[in-house]
Design an enzyme around this catalytic site. Structure first.
Site, PDB file in Angstrom:
ATOM      1  N   GLN A 188       0.813  -1.219   0.000  1.00 54.74           N
ATOM      2  CA  GLN A 188       0.000   0.000   0.000  1.00 54.74           C
ATOM      3  C   GLN A 188       0.846   1.269   0.000  1.00 54.74           C
ATOM      4  OE1 GLN A 188      -2.666  -0.400   3.374  1.00 54.74           O
ATOM      5  NE2 GLN A 188      -3.523  -2.323   2.605  1.00 54.74           N
ATOM      6  N   HIS A 253      -0.965   0.157   5.586  1.00 52.75           N
ATOM      7  CA  HIS A 253      -1.436   1.161   6.542  1.00 52.75           C
ATOM      8  C   HIS A 253      -0.476   2.341   6.714  1.00 52.75           C
ATOM      9  CE1 HIS A 253      -3.938  -2.280   8.571  1.00 52.75           C
ATOM     10  NE2 HIS A 253      -4.214  -2.115   7.280  1.00 52.75           N
ATOM     11  N   GLU A 346     -14.663   3.277  10.204  1.00 50.14           N
ATOM     12  CA  GLU A 346     -15.160   4.305  11.116  1.00 50.14           C
ATOM     13  C   GLU A 346     -15.178   5.693  10.486  1.00 50.14           C
ATOM     14  OE1 GLU A 346     -13.525   2.257  15.273  1.00 50.14           O
ATOM     15  OE2 GLU A 346     -12.824   4.253  14.690  1.00 50.14           O
ATOM     16  N   TYR A 356      -8.889   6.844  20.173  1.00 53.04           N
ATOM     17  CA  TYR A 356      -9.974   6.296  19.357  1.00 53.04           C
ATOM     18  C   TYR A 356     -10.009   4.770  19.362  1.00 53.04           C
ATOM     19  CZ  TYR A 356     -11.134  11.008  18.314  1.00 53.04           C
ATOM     20  OH  TYR A 356     -11.534  12.316  18.472  1.00 53.04           O
ATOM     21  N   TYR A 367      -9.345 -10.525   9.280  1.00 52.55           N
ATOM     22  CA  TYR A 367      -9.715 -10.788   7.898  1.00 52.55           C
ATOM     23  C   TYR A 367      -9.972 -12.269   7.633  1.00 52.55           C
ATOM     24  CZ  TYR A 367      -8.377  -6.013   6.686  1.00 52.55           C
ATOM     25  OH  TYR A 367      -8.310  -4.644   6.609  1.00 52.55           O
TER      26      TYR A 367
END
Length: 488
Positions: A188, A253, A346, A356, A367
């Site tokens: 990513q 991420h 979220e 959070y 997953y």
């Protein structure tokens, strides 16, 4: 397991076997689909469509449709209705995973039965408030990640592989901007967000976030700014770079989005880089939303500035992978969209110093279908304003500030990758009071931007292109009912 929250049928043949299974504790790290098949399918059918027991995916519930009511019925059972208690054979994590599984299957069934709009340049569709078409602005891109507009109307687009491209009057210029940072373009990682300083007409600053390569094939999100001059990125300044020893080798991420607050500050996000515990560690920058001055200095009033061992730029923490940041044009509130695991995407209102919750609390599971935790709330940790379970793979978000769609003014538009959709959210008093899926299944949505010309711009992956929503006359199909987008 039976649906005791609305069960009126007796699964007598199933009860005795289930009670026997409930005597011995079962492993807690098992695939939820296997759990359902072994304990639930005999009564409710292999596809949750009902058998001896009722249908679990038709949205008809008699004893509470909320997650806790479902979990309580699994945990405690209702023997009079033919439902045994599973607290002895299923861990709290297993029970939570079953609740998510029921949600996933129900949403899949509803999605299959719901017609979603698929706009195109020659096909107008009608949403709840406006009709629109989807016009392609430019193609020929390679995994576009972010879109921003220069004061002269030209568009900047980042490509994941590390190229900063320019679109001028709808034409993608053949040569990328030279001199941008080298990026770690794996998994990513790559060249991520691009933002234009609000006063760039005077100061010329352009901001980039990217996965910065480190030692031993590691990387971490870094922030630079520079100026465009004769096709080059010049006067580059590094505004944020983590110490080399904090870089991570995972390919996931990175975050990352920018927001200016109009008061001289820049907010940006970094995902937890696949090390979920890092999100709770204030000595590490990943899994956080950060705030710096526009020149990289640390504001003295940051919540952890001056705290020994803490990264001074942290604004909030416990964030898994924030890929959307947007500032409300009226209230100034900072809103964030965040990828959950399997479930638990979220929407958060980000406030300074708040936790959070990731990974201590989550509405999702692993997953691979194994449970993660049964905790969705804990004292001292913020609840999401909205969570999407099952996951939509939420990506970018932006508030619409234009005038071409007047009834959308100040609504939040959210993209989704896996579900290939754009949602419109109306926010009032810090709460989402309405959601609408504008369209679906025309490409993975990577970025959503309210353009200076009043159009809403979308960066798509698969197929790679930049498109925009433009107003269209109201469309009425043969039935006489307006062709509408769907409510989730």
């Amino acid at each position: 397991m039976s649906n005791a929250f609305r069960l009126t049928l007796t699964c007598g043949l199933f009860v005795s076997a289930s009670l026997a299974q409930a005597q011995a504790p079962q492993p807690s790290r098992r695939d939820v689909a296997d759990t359902y098949a072994s304990l639930c399918a005999n009564c409710h059918g292999p596809k949750l469509q009902g058998a001896l027991g009722p249908n679990l995916v038709d949205d008809t519930w008699k004893s509470g449709a909320d997650d806790e009511s479902i979990a309580r019925s699994i945990r405690e059972g209702q023997l009079a209705a033919g439902m045994p208690a599973f607290s002895g054979s299923l861990s709290p994590q297993d029970i939570r995973a079953l609740v998510i599984y029921i949600r996933e299957q129900g949403e899949e069934r509803r999605s299959q039965a719901t017609p979603f709009a698929k706009p195109a340049a020659d096909k107008a569709v009608r949403s709840e408030l406006h009709a629109f078409k989807l016009e392609t602005v430019t193609e020929g891109l390679d995994t576009p990640w972010s879109v921003a507009f220069l004061p002269d109307g030209r568009m900047l687009v980042t490509e994941k592989a590390g190229r900063l491209r320019v679109v001028e009057k709808g034409r993608l210029l053949p040569e990328p901007i030279a001199g941008t940072p080298d990026v770690w373009s794996k998994g990513q990682g790559g060249l991520l967000d691009v933002a234009v300083h609000p006063d760039s007409a005077k100061n010329g600053w352009i901001y980039l976030s990217y996965s910065d390569p480190g030692a031993n094939d590691s990387a971490m999100t870094a922030i630079v700014r520079g100026k465009l001059r004769e096709g080059r990125f010049v006067e580059q300044q590094t505004l944020f770079r983590a110490p080399a020893e904090l870089y991570r080798t995972a390919g996931v991420h990175f975050g990352s989005r920018f927001v200016f607050d109009g008061k001289g500050h820049l907010f940006f996000s970094i995902g937890e880089r696949g090390h979920k515990e890092d999100a709770q560690d204030l000595s590490r920058p990943n899994g956080k939303v950060h705030r710096i001055h526009e020149d990289g200095r640390i504001p003295k009033d940051n919540p952890f500035a001056g705290r020994e061992g803490a990264v001074a730029s942290i604004w909030s923490y416990g964030n898994r992978n924030p890929q959307g940041l947007a500032r409300h044009p009226v209230t100034g509130e900072l809103w964030e969209t965040e990828h959950g695991p399997r479930g638990g995407d979220e929407l958060n209102r980000i406030e300074p110093g708040r936790n959070y919750g990731w990974p201590v609390i989550t509405y999702g599971m692993n997953y691979d279908g194994t449970p993660m935790t049964d905790r969705t709330a804990q004292e001292g940790m913020q609840q999401p304003v909205v969570h999407w379970t099952p996951s939509i793979a939420v990506s970018a978000a932006d508030f619409y500030t234009g005038s071409r769609f007047p009834q959308w003014k100040n609504d939040l538009f959210v993209g989704a990758l896996a579900q290939q959709e754009v949602r419109r959210l109306r926010i009032e008093g810090g709460k989402v009071v309405q959601q609408e899926v504008l369209f679906k299944d025309v490409g993975r949505v990577r970025d959503v931007v309210s353009g200076p010309d009043g159009y809403l711009y979308i960066a798509f992956n698969d197929p790679d292109r930049i498109a925009r929503l433009v107003p269209a006359p109201a469309v009425k199909p043969a039935s006489g009912k307006a062709q509408g987008a769907a409510k989730p």
